[in-house]
Design an enzyme around this catalytic site. Structure first.
Site, PDB file in Angstrom:
ATOM      1  N   LYS A   1       0.829  -1.218   0.000  1.00  0.00           N
ATOM      2  CA  LYS A   1       0.000   0.000   0.000  1.00  0.00           C
ATOM      3  C   LYS A   1       0.865   1.270   0.000  1.00  0.00           C
ATOM      4  O   LYS A   1       0.642   2.173  -0.794  1.00  0.00           O
ATOM      5  CB  LYS A   1      -0.924   0.031   1.240  1.00  0.00           C
ATOM      6  CG  LYS A   1      -1.881  -1.137   1.334  1.00  0.00           C
ATOM      7  CD  LYS A   1      -2.771  -1.035   2.554  1.00  0.00           C
ATOM      8  CE  LYS A   1      -2.034  -1.058   3.871  1.00  0.00           C
ATOM      9  NZ  LYS A   1      -1.296  -2.311   4.170  1.00  0.00           N
TER      10      LYS A   1
ATOM     11  N   ARG B   1      -9.291   0.762   9.035  1.00  0.00           N
ATOM     12  CA  ARG B   1      -8.828  -0.592   9.347  1.00  0.00           C
ATOM     13  C   ARG B   1      -9.853  -1.349  10.180  1.00  0.00           C
ATOM     14  O   ARG B   1      -9.613  -2.517  10.522  1.00  0.00           O
ATOM     15  CB  ARG B   1      -7.521  -0.508  10.131  1.00  0.00           C
ATOM     16  CG  ARG B   1      -6.257  -0.838   9.336  1.00  0.00           C
ATOM     17  CD  ARG B   1      -5.073  -0.536  10.244  1.00  0.00           C
ATOM     18  NE  ARG B   1      -3.870  -1.249   9.944  1.00  0.00           N
ATOM     19  CZ  ARG B   1      -2.839  -0.732   9.286  1.00  0.00           C
ATOM     20  NH1 ARG B   1      -2.897   0.472   8.772  1.00  0.00           N
ATOM     21  NH2 ARG B   1      -1.735  -1.436   9.140  1.00  0.00           N
TER      22      ARG B   1
ATOM     23  N   ARG C   1      11.709  -5.465   4.653  1.00  0.00           N
ATOM     24  CA  ARG C   1      11.373  -4.043   4.442  1.00  0.00           C
ATOM     25  C   ARG C   1      12.352  -3.107   5.158  1.00  0.00           C
ATOM     26  O   ARG C   1      12.604  -3.245   6.337  1.00  0.00           O
ATOM     27  CB  ARG C   1       9.945  -3.768   4.931  1.00  0.00           C
ATOM     28  CG  ARG C   1       9.575  -2.292   4.877  1.00  0.00           C
ATOM     29  CD  ARG C   1       8.101  -2.063   4.932  1.00  0.00           C
ATOM     30  NE  ARG C   1       7.533  -2.376   6.234  1.00  0.00           N
ATOM     31  CZ  ARG C   1       6.220  -2.322   6.492  1.00  0.00           C
ATOM     32  NH1 ARG C   1       5.376  -2.001   5.523  1.00  0.00           N
ATOM     33  NH2 ARG C   1       5.772  -2.615   7.678  1.00  0.00           N
TER      34      ARG C   1
ATOM     35  N   ARG D   1      11.816  -0.773  10.702  1.00  0.00           N
ATOM     36  CA  ARG D   1      10.863  -0.265  11.690  1.00  0.00           C
ATOM     37  C   ARG D   1      10.879  -1.111  12.963  1.00  0.00           C
ATOM     38  O   ARG D   1      11.030  -2.323  12.902  1.00  0.00           O
ATOM     39  CB  ARG D   1       9.452  -0.261  11.082  1.00  0.00           C
ATOM     40  CG  ARG D   1       9.186   0.983  10.260  1.00  0.00           C
ATOM     41  CD  ARG D   1       7.959   0.902   9.431  1.00  0.00           C
ATOM     42  NE  ARG D   1       6.818   0.269  10.077  1.00  0.00           N
ATOM     43  CZ  ARG D   1       5.634   0.099   9.488  1.00  0.00           C
ATOM     44  NH1 ARG D   1       5.451   0.533   8.259  1.00  0.00           N
ATOM     45  NH2 ARG D   1       4.652  -0.488  10.112  1.00  0.00           N
TER      46      ARG D   1
ATOM     47  N   ARG E   1       0.462  -8.542  13.492  1.00  0.00           N
ATOM     48  CA  ARG E   1      -0.202  -7.570  12.612  1.00  0.00           C
ATOM     49  C   ARG E   1      -1.020  -8.279  11.537  1.00  0.00           C
ATOM     50  O   ARG E   1      -2.102  -7.845  11.175  1.00  0.00           O
ATOM     51  CB  ARG E   1       0.832  -6.636  11.967  1.00  0.00           C
ATOM     52  CG  ARG E   1       1.568  -5.815  13.009  1.00  0.00           C
ATOM     53  CD  ARG E   1       1.892  -4.418  12.577  1.00  0.00           C
ATOM     54  NE  ARG E   1       2.482  -4.279  11.275  1.00  0.00           N
ATOM     55  CZ  ARG E   1       3.784  -4.415  11.005  1.00  0.00           C
ATOM     56  NH1 ARG E   1       4.640  -4.727  11.943  1.00  0.00           N
ATOM     57  NH2 ARG E   1       4.220  -4.213   9.792  1.00  0.00           N
TER      58      ARG E   1
HETATM   59  P1  ADP Z   1       2.255  -1.879   3.170  1.00  0.00           P
HETATM   60  O1  ADP Z   1       2.265  -0.375   3.160  1.00  0.00           O
HETATM   61  O2  ADP Z   1       1.030  -2.450   2.529  1.00  0.00           O
HETATM   62  O3  ADP Z   1       2.498  -2.453   4.514  1.00  0.00           O
HETATM   63  P2  ADP Z   1       4.826  -1.634   1.807  1.00  0.00           P
HETATM   64  O4  ADP Z   1       4.545  -0.702   0.694  1.00  0.00           O
HETATM   65  O5  ADP Z   1       5.526  -1.090   2.998  1.00  0.00           O
HETATM   66  O6  ADP Z   1       3.458  -2.377   2.260  1.00  0.00           O
HETATM   67  O7  ADP Z   1       5.633  -2.873   1.190  1.00  0.00           O
HETATM   68  C1  ADP Z   1       6.113  -3.931   2.015  1.00  0.00           C
HETATM   69  C2  ADP Z   1       7.445  -4.456   1.460  1.00  0.00           C
HETATM   70  O8  ADP Z   1       7.225  -5.148   0.233  1.00  0.00           O
HETATM   71  C3  ADP Z   1       8.471  -3.367   1.149  1.00  0.00           C
HETATM   72  O9  ADP Z   1       9.741  -3.847   1.494  1.00  0.00           O
HETATM   73  C4  ADP Z   1       8.349  -3.158  -0.362  1.00  0.00           C
HETATM   74  O10 ADP Z   1       9.577  -2.725  -0.943  1.00  0.00           O
HETATM   75  C5  ADP Z   1       7.960  -4.548  -0.833  1.00  0.00           C
HETATM   76  N1  ADP Z   1       7.062  -4.544  -2.005  1.00  0.00           N
HETATM   77  C6  ADP Z   1       6.013  -3.706  -2.244  1.00  0.00           C
HETATM   78  N2  ADP Z   1       5.368  -4.046  -3.392  1.00  0.00           N
HETATM   79  C7  ADP Z   1       6.024  -5.125  -3.889  1.00  0.00           C
HETATM   80  C8  ADP Z   1       5.851  -5.950  -5.070  1.00  0.00           C
HETATM   81  N3  ADP Z   1       4.861  -5.720  -5.951  1.00  0.00           N
HETATM   82  N4  ADP Z   1       6.712  -6.968  -5.252  1.00  0.00           N
HETATM   83  C9  ADP Z   1       7.703  -7.206  -4.355  1.00  0.00           C
HETATM   84  N5  ADP Z   1       7.917  -6.482  -3.233  1.00  0.00           N
HETATM   85  C10 ADP Z   1       7.091  -5.442  -3.000  1.00  0.00           C
HETATM   86  P1  ADP Z   2       1.890  -1.662   7.559  1.00  0.00           P
HETATM   87  O1  ADP Z   2       2.527  -0.824   6.508  1.00  0.00           O
HETATM   88  O2  ADP Z   2       2.786  -2.764   8.025  1.00  0.00           O
HETATM   89  O3  ADP Z   2       0.514  -2.118   7.203  1.00  0.00           O
HETATM   90  P2  ADP Z   2       1.240   0.792   8.961  1.00  0.00           P
HETATM   91  O4  ADP Z   2       2.393   1.718   8.830  1.00  0.00           O
HETATM   92  O5  ADP Z   2       0.077   1.035   8.087  1.00  0.00           O
HETATM   93  O6  ADP Z   2       1.757  -0.712   8.832  1.00  0.00           O
HETATM   94  O7  ADP Z   2       0.740   0.777  10.465  1.00  0.00           O
HETATM   95  C1  ADP Z   2       1.647   0.531  11.533  1.00  0.00           C
HETATM   96  C2  ADP Z   2       0.847   0.447  12.823  1.00  0.00           C
HETATM   97  O8  ADP Z   2       0.180   1.687  13.069  1.00  0.00           O
HETATM   98  C3  ADP Z   2      -0.266  -0.600  12.838  1.00  0.00           C
HETATM   99  O9  ADP Z   2       0.216  -1.887  13.196  1.00  0.00           O
HETATM  100  C4  ADP Z   2      -1.193  -0.025  13.920  1.00  0.00           C
HETATM  101  O10 ADP Z   2      -0.689  -0.251  15.215  1.00  0.00           O
HETATM  102  C5  ADP Z   2      -1.088   1.478  13.650  1.00  0.00           C
HETATM  103  N1  ADP Z   2      -2.136   1.914  12.701  1.00  0.00           N
HETATM  104  C6  ADP Z   2      -1.952   2.379  11.441  1.00  0.00           C
HETATM  105  N2  ADP Z   2      -3.122   2.679  10.858  1.00  0.00           N
HETATM  106  C7  ADP Z   2      -4.085   2.393  11.766  1.00  0.00           C
HETATM  107  C8  ADP Z   2      -5.508   2.459  11.775  1.00  0.00           C
HETATM  108  N3  ADP Z   2      -6.200   2.886  10.691  1.00  0.00           N
HETATM  109  N4  ADP Z   2      -6.158   2.084  12.898  1.00  0.00           N
HETATM  110  C9  ADP Z   2      -5.501   1.671  13.995  1.00  0.00           C
HETATM  111  N5  ADP Z   2      -4.167   1.562  14.048  1.00  0.00           N
HETATM  112  C10 ADP Z   2      -3.454   1.911  12.960  1.00  0.00           C
END
Ligand code: ADP
Ligand code: ADP
Length: 217
Positions: free
Chosen positions: A14, A89, A128, A161, A172
Site C-alpha cells: 500500500k 482498518r 522491508r 521499523r 499484525r
Molecule cells: P504496506 O504499506 O502495505 O504495509 P509496503 O509498501 O511497505 O506495504 O511494502 C512492504 C514491502 O514489500 C516493502 O519492502 C516493499 O519494498 C515490498 N514490495 C512492495 N510491493 C512489492 C511488489 N509488488 N513486489 C515485491 N515487493 C514489493
Molecule cells: P503496515 O505498513 O505494516 O501495514 P502501517 O504503517 O500502516 O503498517 O501501520 C503501523 C501500525 O500503526 C499498525 O500496526 C497499527 O498499530 C497502527 N495503525 C496504522 N493505521 C491504523 C488504523 N487505521 N487504525 C488503527 N491503528 C493503525
C-alpha cells in the site's frame, strides 16, 4: 474531490503504491501509520500513546485514529481529495469516515484491494527497509536501493521499523484478518471494491491500480 482507499494486508504494498500514485493521480497520500510515526518522532502525547499499541502490533483505538485522519484531511493539500493508505482498518473507522465525508458532501470513490497471500506478506515485511527522512520503502531482495542502506532519493540512511520484528509482524497479520478483512465485504457490498493481484511487479500492480481508479466514477 476524489477519495481512494487502498486496502491490503500489512506488507501488501500500500505505502509503496500510494507514494507512486500520489503524482499520477494528483492526490496526497494519507497514511495513518506515517502520521503516528511522525508524532512519535516529534515526541507528542499522541505519538507516545500510539506507540504502546504499534509496538505490540495492535490497532490504535478508533477515536484516536479517526481524529488524526480528520485533522489531516482538513489540510490544504487535501482540497482535491486523498489517497488513504492504512485507513480505515475497522468497520467503526469506515463508518466514521463515511460520515465525515458525507458532512463534506463527499464519498469514497473506489477501494482497490491489493491481494497478497499471508506467506508473501511475511516475506515482504521481513525484508522491508524504510528511509529515515522521506519514508520511501525498499526491500532487501524485491526492491533494493542502489547503495545498500542508503535511500536512492535523498541519500539518508535506511532503517528497519521497530514494529517489523518477527513476532509483531505475525500479530499484525493476525489483527488484519480479525479486524480489517471484514472491510472487504463492507466495501464489496457497496460496489466499491476492485481486487488487484498484488503478487506482480511493483510496476504492474501500479498499472492495475491506475486502471481501477480510472474505471471508477
Ligand atoms: P504496506 O504499506 O502495505 O504495509 P509496503 O509498501 O511497505 O506495504 O511494502 C512492504 C514491502 O514489500 C516493502 O519492502 C516493499 O519494498 C515490498 N514490495 C512492495 N510491493 C512489492 C511488489 N509488488 N513486489 C515485491 N515487493 C514489493
Ligand atoms: P503496515 O505498513 O505494516 O501495514 P502501517 O504503517 O500502516 O503498517 O501501520 C503501523 C501500525 O500503526 C499498525 O500496526 C497499527 O498499530 C497502527 N495503525 C496504522 N493505521 C491504523 C488504523 N487505521 N487504525 C488503527 N491503528 C493503525
Amino acid at each position: 474531490m476524489r477519495f481512494v482507499v487502498l486496502m491490503g494486508g500489512p506488507g501488501a504494498g500500500k505505502g509503496t503504491q500510494a507514494k507512486r500514485l500520489q503524482e499520477t493521480l494528483n492526490l496526497p497520500q494519507v497514511s495513518t501509520g506515517d502520521l503516528f510515526r511522525e508524532n512519535l518522532r516529534n515526541n507528542t502525547e499522541l505519538g507516545k500513546l500510539a506507540a504502546t499499541y504499534i509496538d505490540k502490533g495492535d490497532l490504535v483505538p478508533d477515536e484516536v485514529t479517526i481524529a488524526i485522519v480528520k485533522e489531516r484531511l482538513s489540510r490544504e493539500d487535501c482540497a482535491n481529495g486523498a489517497l488513504l493508505d492504512g485507513f480505515p482498518r475497522t468497520i467503526a473507522q469506515a463508518d466514521a469516515f463515511e460520515q465525515l465525508l458525507a458532512e463534506m458532501g463527499e464519498r469514497v470513490h473506489v477501494v482497490p484491494y491489493i491481494h497478497v497471500t499471508p506467506e508473501v506478506l511475511l516475506k515482504r515485511l521481513a525484508g522491508r527497509w524504510t528511509c529515515k527522512s522521506c519514508g520511501h520503502v525498499y526491500h532487501t531482495v524485491f526492491n533494493p536501493p542502489l547503495k545498500e542502506g542508503i535511500c536512492d532519493l535523498d541519500g539518508s540512511p535506511l532503517y528497519q521499523r521497530d514494529d517489523d520484528t518477527e513476532e509483531t509482524q505475525k500479530r499484525r497479520i493476525e489483527v488484519y484478518f480479525e479486524q480489517t478483512a471484514p472491510l472487504l465485504a463492507y466495501y464489496r457490498d457497496k460496489g466499491l471494491l476492485v481486487e488487484v493481484n498484488g503478487e506482480q511487479s511493483i510496476e504492474l500492480v501500479q498499472k492495475d491500480l491506475v486502471q481501477a481508479v480510472k474505471d471508477s466514477n
